[in-house]
Enzyme design. Structure first.
Site, short mmCIF file in Angstrom:
data_model
loop_
_atom_site.label_atom_id
_atom_site.label_comp_id
_atom_site.label_asym_id
_atom_site.label_seq_id
_atom_site.Cartn_x
_atom_site.Cartn_y
_atom_site.Cartn_z
N CYS A 2 0.84 -0.75 0.06
CA CYS A 2 0.26 0.02 -0.59
C CYS A 2 1.44 1.24 -0.09
O CYS A 2 2.26 1.33 0.57
CB CYS A 2 -1.37 -0.26 1.26
N ARG A 27 4.96 0.31 -6.20
CA ARG A 27 4.88 -0.81 -4.21
C ARG A 27 4.28 -1.38 -5.01
O ARG A 27 4.17 -3.31 -4.14
CB ARG A 27 4.57 -0.22 -3.65
N TRP A 84 -2.86 -2.77 -1.32
CA TRP A 84 -2.90 -3.65 -1.75
C TRP A 84 -3.76 -4.99 -0.54
O TRP A 84 -3.69 -4.99 0.55
CB TRP A 84 -1.20 -4.48 -1.63
N ASN A 108 -1.58 1.86 5.95
CA ASN A 108 -0.42 0.57 5.47
C ASN A 108 -0.87 -0.02 6.55
O ASN A 108 -0.41 0.64 7.74
CB ASN A 108 0.49 1.35 5.09
N GLY A 109 -0.42 -1.05 6.75
CA GLY A 109 -0.13 -1.90 7.45
C GLY A 109 -1.07 -3.29 7.78
O GLY A 109 -2.14 -3.07 7.31
N GLU A 488 19.20 -16.40 -9.21
CA GLU A 488 19.11 -14.88 -9.59
C GLU A 488 18.33 -14.94 -11.28
O GLU A 488 17.22 -14.62 -11.42
CB GLU A 488 19.74 -14.24 -8.88
N LYS A 492 14.81 -13.61 -11.86
CA LYS A 492 14.09 -12.50 -12.99
C LYS A 492 13.06 -12.91 -14.18
O LYS A 492 12.35 -12.15 -13.90
CB LYS A 492 15.69 -11.98 -13.22
N GLU A 495 9.91 -14.19 -12.64
CA GLU A 495 9.09 -12.73 -11.92
C GLU A 495 8.36 -11.98 -12.98
O GLU A 495 7.20 -11.71 -13.26
CB GLU A 495 10.03 -12.36 -11.40
N HIS A 511 20.39 -36.39 -9.90
CA HIS A 511 19.28 -37.12 -8.10
C HIS A 511 17.80 -36.78 -9.18
O HIS A 511 17.36 -36.72 -7.52
CB HIS A 511 20.46 -36.71 -6.91
N LYS A 610 6.31 -4.40 -4.89
CA LYS A 610 8.05 -4.08 -4.59
C LYS A 610 7.87 -4.04 -2.73
O LYS A 610 9.15 -4.34 -2.76
CB LYS A 610 8.24 -2.51 -4.29
C1 F6R Z 1 13.13 -9.56 -7.31
C2 F6R Z 1 12.63 -9.08 -6.31
C3 F6R Z 1 12.34 -9.55 -4.84
C4 F6R Z 1 12.91 -8.58 -3.24
C5 F6R Z 1 12.43 -8.99 -2.85
C6 F6R Z 1 13.21 -8.69 -1.17
O1 F6R Z 1 12.83 -9.16 -8.12
O2 F6R Z 1 12.55 -7.70 -5.91
O3 F6R Z 1 12.42 -11.06 -4.05
O4 F6R Z 1 14.01 -9.11 -3.65
O5 F6R Z 1 10.95 -9.14 -1.84
O6 F6R Z 1 12.89 -6.98 -0.99
P1 F6R Z 1 13.09 -5.54 -0.39
O7 F6R Z 1 15.34 -6.12 -1.17
O8 F6R Z 1 13.30 -4.64 -0.42
O9 F6R Z 1 14.04 -6.42 1.15
#
Ligand code: F6R
Length: 615
Positions: A2, A27, A84, A108-109, A488, A492, A495, A511, A610
């Site tokens: 949010c 976000r 959200w 928020n929260g 990673e 990517k 996602e 395995h 985000k």
């Molecule tokens: C992937 C991504 C997430 C963040 C994760 C942690 O592209 O962005 O996996 O890395 O949610 O977020 P932070 O770094 O803000 O704690």
């Protein structure tokens, strides 16, 4: 998750609020709304869906259209929110602002004891329209309000449990916004013309870079010409003004089609900004945050904790620190770490990695580590965030704002930081001498140019993307540092392109997982570690024999057998230890172009937020 905004100034504020909300879209959210003082009332307009309908959305949905239909509220003070959904589905009625005409709030929260509060309020005659926990707070404020907003806020806050950032307006206190927070972040932006509230500074950068960070249970009273701060007992307090180093260009696309692409291209610069301030006379130095060699020498082990990409950066850190410094490193997912009664002691260092500095599980892991008595170091991008403020030591990764939900430059600077840390720990522990430490540091400082070279191979990444875009599923494989990187790469891709993918330690394939290989299934083999190249070549043959279509990511100079590899992505040569710093670029770019070719919402992939401020 949010987002909160608020404006009080001289201008009509509906558009200002909506624009600020659009800057918080990154976000993640599923509904939005605003409430503005209009004449003697508070006018609220809110709607499910994106603010402005996007590609697959109903063209008539969202706040933008609702404002056209119902008319923009006319007034110079208001609050706004992107929601959200947590309690109650995304719907107009569950959207914020929420209130009853006397009090309106954005939140928020999560309010943990909202059921008890709701029961209490119902026994006092209150009815409820939404399924949200937020409505209980709005009505609780109304219950306690007897003419003095501060008193009502103080009483309400003492009853509620959980995390919150609240923007509050009272009909009887025209053109004033009140704000209070616990756990969830909130800032108060100030300028000569107007004052603001926002969940993060990107929302208000076009108006001001000056802001105050609201601390736990501090209350702000915001008018057009002044802001006042109080503690929870109503005593006035003074606060220190902060100035954001980010400017508005940093939060805009600057000619790139997506924020993700822009942020990938910002990596050379971001790495320079993260590395240079920590190199003194050719040696990595963390004196500025208090991490002295003496302190380092007191640690038996290092834990690295984070979520998602941040945790993956920790995996690179583990390989490098253990290899160079010979100190055991345990990497953990924050949501696992916090509930598994971790075996940490006061002789351990817990490194907490987070871009946003607000991730709920990561913050909880940090608090737990402190309680147990471990030393803590936060590696965080957002200045003044909760994790940054909670940790014993903090190091900022100077990546600038990362708007794309999919992390790219924030991850790159996190791994750059892991290298610096590894070099210094190795030196402090006597595992490498000064000359070697200087040599490694100099090579790291030269990485931005190598990344620049990788960025120039766009056509190659587009070609690979075109080969994998129709796959249902694919595998990333690697060994050692390449395995850490492949995690990673796989994240990517899934996602943003929504193609299922897994990353696997290449030696583990036999395995079980190799049974997944079918004719034409893409396998991305990351093979940059020269000492392990022959082993990787055997693994590649194994999958190729079973029908896989193999893309190998390796040093440009490496000869690969054309019968085993369908396509080679060549990388500039740096020492094996530092290869992750360059290898990450093709992995990001392949994911990016695959998503673009599949037409997904690259910067705002479905279901994701985000900043994950709830568990
Ligand atoms: C992937 C991504 C997430 C963040 C994760 C942690 O592209 O962005 O996996 O890395 O949610 O977020 P932070 O770094 O803000 O704690």
């Amino acid at each position: 998750m949010c987002g909160i905004v608020g404006y009080v100034g001289k201008e009509e504020c509906a558009d200002i609020l909506v624009n600020a909300l659009r800057r918080l879209e990154y976000r993640g959210y599923d509904s939005a709304g605003i409430a503005v003082f209009e004449g003697d009332r508070i006018k609220t307009v809110k709607a499910k869906g994106k603010i402005k309908p996007e590609k697959d959305d109903d063209k008539k949905s969202g706040l933008w259209n609702k404002l056209k239909e119902e008319g923009k509220p006319v007034g110079t003070c208001g609050i706004g929110h992107t929601r959200w959904a947590t309690h109650g589905e995304p719907s107009d009625v569950n959207s914020h602002p929420i209130g009853n005409g006397r009090v309106s709030i954005v939140h928020n929260g999560i309010i943990e004891n909202y059921r008890e509060i709701k029961k209490f309020l119902m026994s006092h005659g209150y009815g409820f329209e939404s399924e949200t926990d937020t409505e209980t707070v709005a009505k609780l404020l109304d219950y306690y309000y007897e003419g003095d907003p501060l008193e009502a806020i103080e009483k309400a806050v003492s009853d509620i449990e959980g995390a919150y950032a609240l923007g509050i307006i009272f009909r009887e206190h025209k053109n004033k916004i009140f704000a209070v927070r616990k756990e969830s972040p909130l800032i108060v932006g100030v300028s000569d013309e107007a004052n603001f509230i926002a969940s993060d500074v990107t929302a208000i950068l076009e108006h001001t870079r000056d802001y105050y960070l609201l601390e736990h249970n501090e209350i702000a009273e915001i008018r057009q010409d002044k802001v006042k701060f109080y503690d929870i007992h109503g005593n006035k307090i003074e606060k220190e003004l902060q100035t954001a180093t980010w400017d508005i260009e940093a939060a805009e696309k600057g000619g790139f089609e997506h924020f993700m692409l822009k942020e990938i291209h910002e990596q050379p610069d971001a790495i320079r900004k993260t590395v240079s301030p920590r190199v003194k006379n050719g040696m990595p130095s963390f004196e500025e945050c208090g991490l002295t060699d003496e302190r380092i020498n007191g640690y038996d082990r290092i834990f690295i904790v984070g979520c998602g990409s941040a945790m993956h950066a920790g995996m690179v850190g583990k390989y490098v620190i253990e290899d160079l410094a010979r100190v055991p490193v345990i990497v953990d997912i924050a949501s696992e770490f916090r509930y598994r009664n971790p075996l940490i002691t006061d002789k351990d260092l817990v490194v907490i990695i987070s871009q946003s500095g607000e991730t709920a599980d990561t913050l909880a892991a940090l608090k737990l580590s402190k309680e147990i008595g471990a030393d803590t170091l936060a590696v965080v991008n957002v200045v003044g965030s909760s994790i940054a403020r909670e940790a014993a030591m903090v190091m900022y990764t100077n990546a600038g704002p990362e708007i794309s939900v999919c992390s790219t430059k924030a991850y790159a600077v996190q791994i750059a930081f892991m290298y610096l840390l590894a070099f210094r720990i190795a030196y402090a522990k006597g595992a490498v001498d000064e000359e070697r430490c200087r040599q490694l540091t100099a090579e790291l400082e030269g990485i931005p140019e190598k990344i620049q070279q990788c960025l120039e191979n766009k056509e190659q990444y587009q070609y690979v993307a075109s080969k994998i875009m129709s796959a249902d599923s694919l595998l990333y494989i690697g060994r050692g540092l390449d395995y850490a990187l492949s995690m990673e790469g796989s994240l990517k891709l899934k996602e943003i392109s929504y193609i299922h993918s897994e990353s696997y330690a290449a030696g583990e394939l036999k395995h079980g997982t190799i049974s997944l290989i079918t004719e034409g299934m893409p396998v991305i083999a990351v093979a940059t570690q020269r000492a392990l190249f022959d082993k990787m070549a055997s693994n590649v043959k194994e999958v190729k024999t079973r029908g896989a279509s193999v893309v190998m990511v390796c040093h440009d100079s490496m000869n690969v057998e054309s019968e085993s590899v369908d396509h080679k992505v060549g990388l500039p040569t740096v020492s094996d230890l530092l290869m992750p710093m360059v290898t990450v670029v093709p992995l990001q770019m392949i994911a990016y172009y695959t998503a673009v070719q599949r037409g997904t919402n690259v910067d705002k992939p479905r279901n994701l937020a985000k900043s994950v401020t709830v568990e």
